[in-house]
Design a protein around this motif. Structure first.
Motif, PDB file in Angstrom:
ATOM      1  N   GLU B 169       0.194  -2.581 -17.681  1.00 11.34           N
ATOM      2  CA  GLU B 169       1.084  -2.022 -16.662  1.00 11.34           C
ATOM      3  C   GLU B 169       0.501  -2.425 -15.304  1.00 11.34           C
ATOM      4  O   GLU B 169      -0.634  -2.892 -15.233  1.00 11.34           O
ATOM      5  N   ALA B 170       1.270  -2.236 -14.246  1.00 12.64           N
ATOM      6  CA  ALA B 170       0.833  -2.760 -12.949  1.00 12.64           C
ATOM      7  C   ALA B 170      -0.556  -2.250 -12.552  1.00 12.64           C
ATOM      8  O   ALA B 170      -1.355  -2.971 -11.970  1.00 12.64           O
ATOM      9  N   ASN B 196       7.068   1.147 -17.572  1.00 12.15           N
ATOM     10  CA  ASN B 196       7.205  -0.235 -17.104  1.00 12.15           C
ATOM     11  C   ASN B 196       5.993  -1.057 -17.500  1.00 12.15           C
ATOM     12  O   ASN B 196       4.859  -0.692 -17.182  1.00 12.15           O
ATOM     13  N   ILE B 198       4.125  -4.936 -17.531  1.00 10.79           N
ATOM     14  CA  ILE B 198       4.139  -6.245 -16.852  1.00 10.79           C
ATOM     15  C   ILE B 198       3.313  -7.246 -17.665  1.00 10.79           C
ATOM     16  O   ILE B 198       2.567  -6.858 -18.569  1.00 10.79           O
ATOM     17  N   GLU B 257       7.497 -13.477 -13.881  1.00 11.45           N
ATOM     18  CA  GLU B 257       6.446 -13.814 -12.913  1.00 11.45           C
ATOM     19  C   GLU B 257       6.492 -15.302 -12.565  1.00 11.45           C
ATOM     20  O   GLU B 257       6.793 -16.137 -13.418  1.00 11.45           O
ATOM     21  N   GLN B 269       8.382  -8.784 -16.914  1.00  6.91           N
ATOM     22  CA  GLN B 269       8.280  -7.355 -16.618  1.00  6.91           C
ATOM     23  C   GLN B 269       9.296  -6.687 -17.526  1.00  6.91           C
ATOM     24  O   GLN B 269      10.465  -7.067 -17.527  1.00  6.91           O
ATOM     25  N   ASN B 271      11.116  -3.145 -18.633  1.00  5.80           N
ATOM     26  CA  ASN B 271      11.372  -1.753 -18.296  1.00  5.80           C
ATOM     27  C   ASN B 271      11.908  -1.025 -19.526  1.00  5.80           C
ATOM     28  O   ASN B 271      12.936  -1.409 -20.071  1.00  5.80           O
TER      29      ASN B 271
END
Lengths: 598, 598
Positions: B169-170, B196, B198, B257, B269, B271
């Motif tokens: 994740e971020a 979310n 990534i 990305e 990414q 969701n």
């Protein structure tokens, strides 16, 4: 998005505290009036220009690249590039260290060196446009006729026009003796040039109304090989005697390369289709004239990687303080946060300190060389001029190859600090790596630099130049040999200095039996030499820092200097142990490999 | 344009002559029937598929990249990628080493390893789509319920569906304990996931009608940190009990990305907006289940860099034989040509042999590990299974970090051989470098691998696993200790083995006082360990080559092996001298640097 702070404090430290440049300048009539305040004020403004005007165009320039209109042969540079260049010219930056006779400001070369480090940190691709002009300026200044100087130097000095170096052709890069572009004499004493050049950086663009190409070509009666090459100045638009522009000269951009990096710079294929030029210097002596540009360019390339090392380090440091991930191995450090900043991890520090040490060592070496160049150009004492020139010649391949190899390591490690985010374009770190890659290749690959150092600069005069550098090391060792606090910085260079003498002699003897021994040892040798030079400079920086601390100065800058120097000697300098061993492995293990390389 | 020849001869040498795999297989009921002819025939076909179908899409895939339609959340992969995957499925390649119970061909894992090396050479970005499926397959095969296995494994085995690993994740990559994606129980025993993710490789694409996401998330009652993470299987389309596809599950690609390399792979990414999934394994034990995927992925990443090393070397070698530039230092070699091919230069050979040695050492290590995995999975003797698993665990971080760091060096040097042309996209060399860069970062950065090796795998059991590897080295040393021809290969590893024992103990003691000592030494330690392993494997390869030559075999392959091994011990292995010194520098020089890193 990355950020950039000009490293003014470190530049001032080197200029004023380590190399005491204004004292040096006092001996030179040209620069006797240049004082520290002037230098600092210029660098502060230069830093603002780099950070505020050029740096914001770095990522967008990489994304947009340059485009060629095949009908008009016109190249469009990325948005904002042209406007930034106009500001550069308006600010007088192009003229900074140029000859006042042609409108230059006549400041020392070392100031220009600092300007360029900052521009390279900000945007290497953009900086190559004005950067290439300097080579053309130097070649014409040294070898041009009076008429050529009057015609071109004022505009190159002001920056109204830019210059290029047109050497490479598809079948020859390193081996310019193979080049084929022809120059035929015309009745008026000029020449008509025909041929195809490739990889011409800043070879076409929309910054200026004219471009001054310096082109290597062969005269009809030229001997084969590198002794038959002449240098010509070939403007994009012919220039009338009054300086006004005449006809478009048929030197056209036929294509732009798609490259790994430096996308914002136009790497042009140039087709000369009977383009008119005039001879620079003597017929068939073009390579010697070109080396004036080439040596400046090599130092400039080292400076490019220095710039990238600095900016990559700054961003990695900021990220490492900000990014929370895992806990310190030695116990939680940020109790109020969900994790510790990654700078608590020893290996993250190793990566950061490697980049920092390479930036500071590189800056010290670049500054040291630039001051030597100022002495070479303007010192009244001929012996000083000659000795300085000799040291610059010795150090040029070290600056080019050692700084660019280090820059590759430093930008790669700085990217690594970011983890996965380092691989994503928007963070800007991967661009530093891609841009840094070219610096190991162009203006003579780093392998060619190593042969130049060991074969020509060291063994070529039986180690005489190296001994001159060795004397500087020996003087510092003598000076500080009894200072216990300096022992950790002095002992390693004293030892390496001794080893290096023996090591050099050994390779010299082996090389006399078999020249491949020189080629087999050269790359390792250059890195050892690089560490001897860095070690000497880190010791000098540590010396100044220790003196400042002893005098009660509590600026943490000095403590930082010592910490970086300690890291350098503990973690980077010991590479020499392996390098001397692998260099000694000799050529057989390389040359007796026909089966493996079948 | 680059080319690629599958290295079948070297694979056969390792499989049949060095590791004698069919003898090993005879002890395993599952593989007892697998003979050399079958393996060779499969590898030949695999090589054709890689070279003829996947490799031609490498440069175009890099240029085109993937595109996301933000309205439909659909991702389009580069031209030809989807068709190549259909051929891959049709050819049965996805099922190669999968369990026959679910439709797999049940071939040994080591054969799959060779297939993947070739696919990675051909096109790393493409290969990641099927490659990620294997992790999902492994995790479900090991930890899935019978229902999950029946639902997903046949389609993952055939390749009709692909799989992903959704960890990052971020705010968390290395530190998965920080992850926030939530899983709420639904009345029917399934879960609703919200969050979310990534950096999900192959996270969305147009290859297959369904994608099987394995997702880490937290249950409502989960303890904080890494002990509160559970693993879920979340299909893109829900799957009915009869295997037909149901509704679209709300796990949508929200962005792709923009990366330095592997452009052909969609890094998504994702969701999760109430996506429905089922639990894999025990609640809160997701990390352990995930490590099944992760360890396979780490070996796979080493294999990616092995593939890039091989293809970069092959092209650099061809270029070095073809490119004419300068003359040999020891006298003209190609009198009939305007210059000598650059392979005459010792330093060009050094660059080529470095890449070659890293390819061959890497292949030996990957093959060695893959055979151990086959034993771990299918050997009837529990002790053999356990010992094999222990060695695989020890070697996994070495494969991941050593092979990817070496791959970075090897692709960079191979690019350097091309001079300026190496920087130009159309030659393909710079892509190998850009693609190779991610391998040092993902699936646990190489710094994390080093901590895993030294902290967990070595010191975590007081060196017990390392001693097991040491016994293999000691056995070889005993076996060949009196063979003069082997001395050049045996002496260095005998010495390093001894040094390593002392060195490890020393760091262990220091680490007990201060855990940062482990972090400070770990990266250097891993490279030393890598060289001990490579040294051992090069000695084994040399042993086989010497025996073949002694038996009168005149195939130049064996001489080539010896030449590469000699180069390795002379020029690469000696790096250990510096590494042990810098590792011993300790943590203080890193941790006492707050001023320098202010």
């Amino acid at each position: 998005m990355p950020s950039y702070q000009p490293p003014l404090r470190d530049m001032q430290f080197l200029l004023h505290e380590v190399f005491e440049v204004t004292q040096e300048f006092q001996a030179m009539p040209r620069h006797a009036e240049v004082d520290a305040d002037t230098i600092n004020a210029v660098l502060e403004e230069a830093g603002k220009f780099a950070a505020d005007v050029v740096f914001p165009l770095n990522i967008s320039g990489d994304e947009q690249g340059c485009t060629l209109d095949r009908d008009t042969h016109a190249v469009t540079t990325p948005e904002g590039f042209k406007q930034a260049y106009a500001q550069y010219v308006e600010g007088g930056w192009a003229a900074l260290s140029c000859d006042p006779e042609y409108g230059g400001q006549g400041l020392p070369f070392v100031v220009n060196q600092c300007l360029y480090e900052m521009l390279n940190s900000a945007n290497q691709a953009w900086t190559m446009y004005p950067g290439l002009s300097h080579g053309a300026y130097e070649a014409l200044h040294t070898h041009g006729t009076e008429a050529q100087k009057q015609l071109y130097l004022p505009k190159l000095t002001s920056g109204e026009w830019t210059g290029t170096m047109c050497l490479t052709e598809a079948h020859c890069g390193t081996d310019l003796g193979l080049l084929r572009t022809k120059a035929e004499p015309l009745p008026d004493g000029s020449y008509k040039l025909t041929g195809n050049k490739i990889f011409i950086s800043a070879g076409e663009h929309d910054f200026t109304e004219n471009i001054v190409h310096l082109v290597l070509a062969r005269l009809p009666d030229a001997p084969a090989g590198s002794k038959g090459i002449s240098l010509f100045v070939v403007p994009k638009f012919l220039v009338n005697a009054d300086g006004s522009l005449g006809e478009r000269n048929p030197i056209f951009c036929g294509g732009l390369e798609h490259k790994m990096g430096i996308h914002g710079n136009a790497t042009a294929q140039l087709n000369l289709d009977g383009a008119v030029g005039t001879l620079v210097g003597q017929p068939h002596k073009g390579l010697a004239a070109m080396f004036v540009m080439m040596n400046a360019a090599r130092l400039g390339v080292g400076n490019q990687s220095l710039g990238l090392t600095e900016v990559a380090f700054q961003n990695a440091l900021a990220y490492a303080k900000d990014r929370l991930q895992m806990r310190s191995l030695s116990g939680t450090k940020a109790k109020d946060k969900p994790a510790d900043p990654i700078i608590v991890h020893p290996d993250v520090r190793r990566m950061l300190l490697t980049a920092k040490a390479y930036a500071e060592g590189g800056r010290a070496l670049s500054t040291f060389c630039a001051v030597l160049i100022d002495k070479e150009l303007h010192h009244p004492d001929e012996k000083v001029r000659k000795d300085s020139a000799e040291l610059v010649a010795l150090l040029t391949p070290v600056v080019k190859a050692f700084l660019t190899d280090n820059g590759w390591t430093a930008t790669t490690l700085s990217q690594q600090v970011y983890g996965g985010h380092g691989y994503i374009k928007e963070w800007g770190m991967e661009q530093f790596v891609r841009d840094a890659r070219i610096n190991m290749i162009y203006e003579g690959t780093n392998g060619v630099q190593a042969l130049d150092l060991l074969g020509r600069k060291v063994l070529g005069n039986q180690g005489a130049s190296l001994k001159k550098f060795g004397k500087l090391v020996a003087r510092l060792v003598e000076e500080e040999g009894v200072n216990e606090k300096m022992a950790e910085f002095i002992n390693p260079i004293a030892l390496l200095g001794e080893q290096m003498t023996k090591f050099t002699t050994e390779i010299g003897f082996k090389g006399m039996q078999n020249p491949d021994e020189v080629g087999a040892a050269s790359v390792d040798y250059l890195r050892v030499a690089g560490h001897l030079v860095f070690g000497y400079l880190f010791a000098r920086m540590a010396q100044v820092a220790l003196r400042a601390i002893a005098a009660g100065n509590s600026d943490p800058f000095y403590l930082a200097k010592l910490q970086t120097a300690r890291f350098y000697f503990a973690k980077l300098f010991p590479e020499t142990a392996t390098l001397m061993r692998t260099a000694r492995a000799g050529s057989r293990v390389l040359m007796d490999s026909d089966a493996a390389l079948a």
